[in-house]
Design a protein around this motif. Structure first.
Motif: not given
Length: 158
Positions: A25-35
């Motif tokens: 869920v966290a990675s789904f809503f985060e930008s590629e940069f954050v990931t």
């Protein structure tokens, strides 16, 4: 009688808190940069699976011509590419942007004791888009993952 949209909203309100701890869920809503930043950071840890994010603070900074020139020179691009990028900048075709994150996290030290640390992750894009960031081209504490690997190999051979 509850309408379909109200029941979907109610379902979302009930299920999202339960899933809030899930990495999906966290990675789904985060930008590629954050990931990308978190992936690169975790690759450098002794126990990546025990990484726990505490807080992320993001920032952006538009680069002027001098900062763009320094960045391209630091990246050791050739003169032809450097001059072409600067011409594009002078024509207003580029929007060079530094994207940054301060990542506060807990991770165990060599003795297994969780220690709180803060890492700085940065990515520069000449067109002002952070979507091409990946774990190998972001810099965590000033080093790309390749820089970090080279340093680790040199340290282990001494």
């Amino acid at each position: 009688m509850m309408t379909r949209s109200k029941s979907n909203a109610l379902f979302a309100l009930l299920i999202l808190p339960a899933l809030s701890g899930c990495n999906f869920v966290a990675s789904f809503f985060e930008s590629e940069f954050v990931t990308a930043c978190e992936a690169s950071l975790q690759e450098r840890l002794r126990s990546p699976s025990e990484y726990k994010r505490i807080k992320i603070t993001s920032y952006e900074e538009k680069l002027d011509r001098a900062a763009l020139t320094k960045y391209l020179s630091d990246e050791r691009v050739g003169d032809i590419f450097l001059n072409a990028e600067l011409r594009d900048f002078d024509r207003g075709n580029l929007n060079p942007t530094l994207f940054g994150l301060l990542i506060s996290y807990d991770a165990p030290n060599v003795f297994g004791t969780p220690i709180r640390r803060t890492a700085r992750c940065e990515y520069i894009d000449a067109r002002g888009d952070d979507s091409a960031a990946n774990e190998h081209n972001v810099k965590v504490d000033g080093k790309t993952y390749t820089d970090w690997l080279i340093e680790a190999v040199r340290a282990s051979s001494n």
